[in-house]
Design a protein around this motif. Sequence first.
Motif, short mmCIF file in Angstrom:
data_model
loop_
_atom_site.label_atom_id
_atom_site.label_comp_id
_atom_site.label_asym_id
_atom_site.label_seq_id
_atom_site.Cartn_x
_atom_site.Cartn_y
_atom_site.Cartn_z
N ASP A 1 25.47 26.43 -6.24
CA ASP A 1 26.04 26.86 -5.03
C ASP A 1 27.36 27.18 -5.32
OD1 ASP A 1 27.50 24.42 -4.88
OD2 ASP A 1 26.06 23.51 -3.61
N ASN A 2 28.14 27.76 -3.97
CA ASN A 2 29.72 27.84 -3.87
C ASN A 2 30.54 26.92 -3.98
OD1 ASN A 2 28.88 30.60 -3.73
ND2 ASN A 2 28.96 30.74 -1.36
N GLN A 3 30.21 25.79 -3.70
CA GLN A 3 31.07 24.67 -3.98
C GLN A 3 30.84 23.87 -5.39
OE1 GLN A 3 28.86 24.86 -1.13
NE2 GLN A 3 30.66 25.73 -0.43
N GLY A 4 30.09 24.52 -6.45
CA GLY A 4 29.94 23.78 -7.77
C GLY A 4 28.66 22.85 -7.82
N GLY A 5 27.82 22.85 -6.64
CA GLY A 5 26.77 21.85 -6.76
C GLY A 5 25.71 22.80 -7.40
N ARG A 6 24.49 22.35 -7.12
CA ARG A 6 23.23 22.97 -7.77
C ARG A 6 22.25 22.90 -6.53
NH1 ARG A 6 22.35 18.58 -12.00
NH2 ARG A 6 23.12 17.41 -10.39
N LEU A 7 21.69 24.41 -6.40
CA LEU A 7 20.60 24.47 -5.65
C LEU A 7 19.29 24.94 -6.28
CD1 LEU A 7 22.17 27.32 -3.08
CD2 LEU A 7 21.49 25.00 -2.67
N LEU A 8 18.21 24.23 -5.60
CA LEU A 8 16.94 24.83 -6.15
C LEU A 8 16.32 25.63 -5.18
CD1 LEU A 8 16.19 21.32 -7.34
CD2 LEU A 8 15.92 23.34 -8.88
N LEU A 9 16.11 27.05 -5.64
CA LEU A 9 15.34 27.95 -4.53
C LEU A 9 13.86 28.25 -4.82
CD1 LEU A 9 18.21 30.83 -5.20
CD2 LEU A 9 18.21 28.91 -3.50
N GLY A 10 13.28 28.27 -3.61
CA GLY A 10 11.96 28.36 -3.84
C GLY A 10 11.60 29.97 -4.06
N GLY A 11 10.48 30.27 -4.37
CA GLY A 11 9.64 31.47 -4.64
C GLY A 11 9.19 32.27 -3.55
N HIS A 12 9.50 31.80 -2.24
CA HIS A 12 8.94 32.66 -0.89
C HIS A 12 10.16 32.08 -0.03
CE1 HIS A 12 7.44 28.87 0.95
NE2 HIS A 12 7.22 28.63 -0.36
#
Length: 146
Positions: free
Chosen positions: A103-114
């Motif tokens: 993400d923009n703050q240096g963290g991590r995002l887990l994005l879904g497929g829909h």
Amino acid sequence: MSITVLGRSERLRHLLPEADSLRISGFQSAAGEWEENAISLDRLVGLGESPIWVVMVDDESLLEFGIYPGDRLIIDRAAECRPGHLVIMDVNGQYEVRRLTHDNQGGRLLLGGHRQARPISYGRDEPLDVCGVVTFVLSYVAQPAM
């Protein structure tokens, strides 16, 4: 277009060190060539090794990842997950496939497929609880004859 017939490359490797760089540019006898160069799909994707799972996609929730209903996913439970990888994880008691990104703050995002899947956010140092990394997607391109 060029292709490499994997069975032939593996057989030649012990006879000729340069075999990995050889490419087949034509087929003299296509039927005989393919049969002679059979390769184990199990060995190619690691099936039979303890940290490997095979799962089937049951619905259209992964279409945005280019994964369709009926596709098989090869999951390596021992692989280290990195940004860009598809990972499988337990979300509220149900397994889901997500894409790991920053993400923009240096963290991590887990994005879904829909589009209805809400992103899951993790801090930079917060541990990820993933079950494994998707290493292969096996898709049907033609239905086998019955």
